[in-house]
Design a protein around this motif. Structure first.
Motif, short mmCIF file in Angstrom:
data_model
loop_
_atom_site.label_atom_id
_atom_site.label_comp_id
_atom_site.label_asym_id
_atom_site.label_seq_id
_atom_site.Cartn_x
_atom_site.Cartn_y
_atom_site.Cartn_z
N GLU A 44 1.04 -1.44 -0.15
CA GLU A 44 -0.07 -0.23 0.02
C GLU A 44 0.55 1.02 -0.27
O GLU A 44 1.86 1.19 0.80
CB GLU A 44 -1.57 -0.14 1.57
N LEU A 45 0.31 2.01 -0.63
CA LEU A 45 1.26 3.50 -1.02
C LEU A 45 0.82 4.30 -0.13
O LEU A 45 -0.28 4.28 -0.09
CB LEU A 45 1.64 3.91 -2.72
N VAL A 46 1.79 4.71 0.42
CA VAL A 46 1.56 6.71 1.95
C VAL A 46 2.53 7.41 1.34
O VAL A 46 3.04 7.13 0.65
CB VAL A 46 1.36 5.26 2.95
N ALA A 47 1.31 8.11 2.30
CA ALA A 47 2.48 9.74 1.78
C ALA A 47 3.01 10.10 3.59
O ALA A 47 2.01 10.19 4.54
CB ALA A 47 0.82 10.54 2.05
N GLY A 48 4.01 10.18 3.56
CA GLY A 48 4.45 9.99 4.70
C GLY A 48 5.50 8.83 5.19
O GLY A 48 5.67 7.97 4.05
N PRO A 49 5.94 9.14 6.84
CA PRO A 49 6.16 7.75 7.15
C PRO A 49 6.00 6.47 6.63
O PRO A 49 4.93 6.63 6.85
CB PRO A 49 6.67 7.99 8.62
N ASP A 50 7.06 5.86 5.93
CA ASP A 50 6.50 3.99 6.52
C ASP A 50 6.78 2.72 6.75
O ASP A 50 7.69 3.74 8.20
CB ASP A 50 6.76 4.03 4.75
#
Length: 150
Positions: A44-50
């Motif tokens: 899953e692509l996220v915006a910000g820290p991963d």
């Protein structure tokens, strides 16, 4: 399922088994190896820290929220026609990375990255475009000694 920010998709291509700390390297090697051995793994692509940022060492300047890092994430995802919230198998992400990027894109996209000088990400893009997938990485005791990869 792993949660990854845009620019870490490129970092995974350049990863060679060393990193910011032993904990960071262990986590990145586990994630990298899982994707390499099981390319059907969902991301899953996220915006910000991963999932990689969560293991960034406390004793180093935390760059995961810097403007340039967010800009890099956005540029990578836009180039691939993706956005935060998208879920895809790693195999599909590899195909999109191979289509969207050439080695010469890395210096421009990643100009502020401390890993850029090693050239490993450009090599990773070349490898991917040849259909070879992620570079094989062995767990190593050399964590934190030098820099290579994300």
């Amino acid at each position: 399922m792993f949660h990854l920010r845009g620019h870490h998709l490129l970092c995974l291509l350049g990863y060679r088994g060393m990193g910011y700390s032993a904990e960071y390297t262990e986590n990145m090697t586990r994630l990298h190896s899982t994707l390499r051995m099981h390319p059907e793994t969902q991301v899953e692509l996220v915006a910000g820290p991963d999932d990689l940022c969560r293991h960034f060492p406390d004793d180093q300047p935390y760059h995961c929220e810097e403007r340039t890092v967010h800009e890099r994430d956005t540029a990578v995802l836009e180039r691939m026609g993706l956005k935060p919230g998208d879920r895809l198998p790693w195999r599909t992400l590899e195909d999109r990375l191979a289509t969207a990027f050439i080695p010469g894109d890395i210096p421009r996209l990643c100009s502020t990255c401390p890993w850029l000088g090693y050239g490993v990400c450009e090599d990773g893009v070349r490898r991917l475009r040849r259909g070879e997938g992620l570079y094989p990485v062995q767990a190593s005791g050399a964590a934190g000694e030098g820099r290579s990869g994300a």
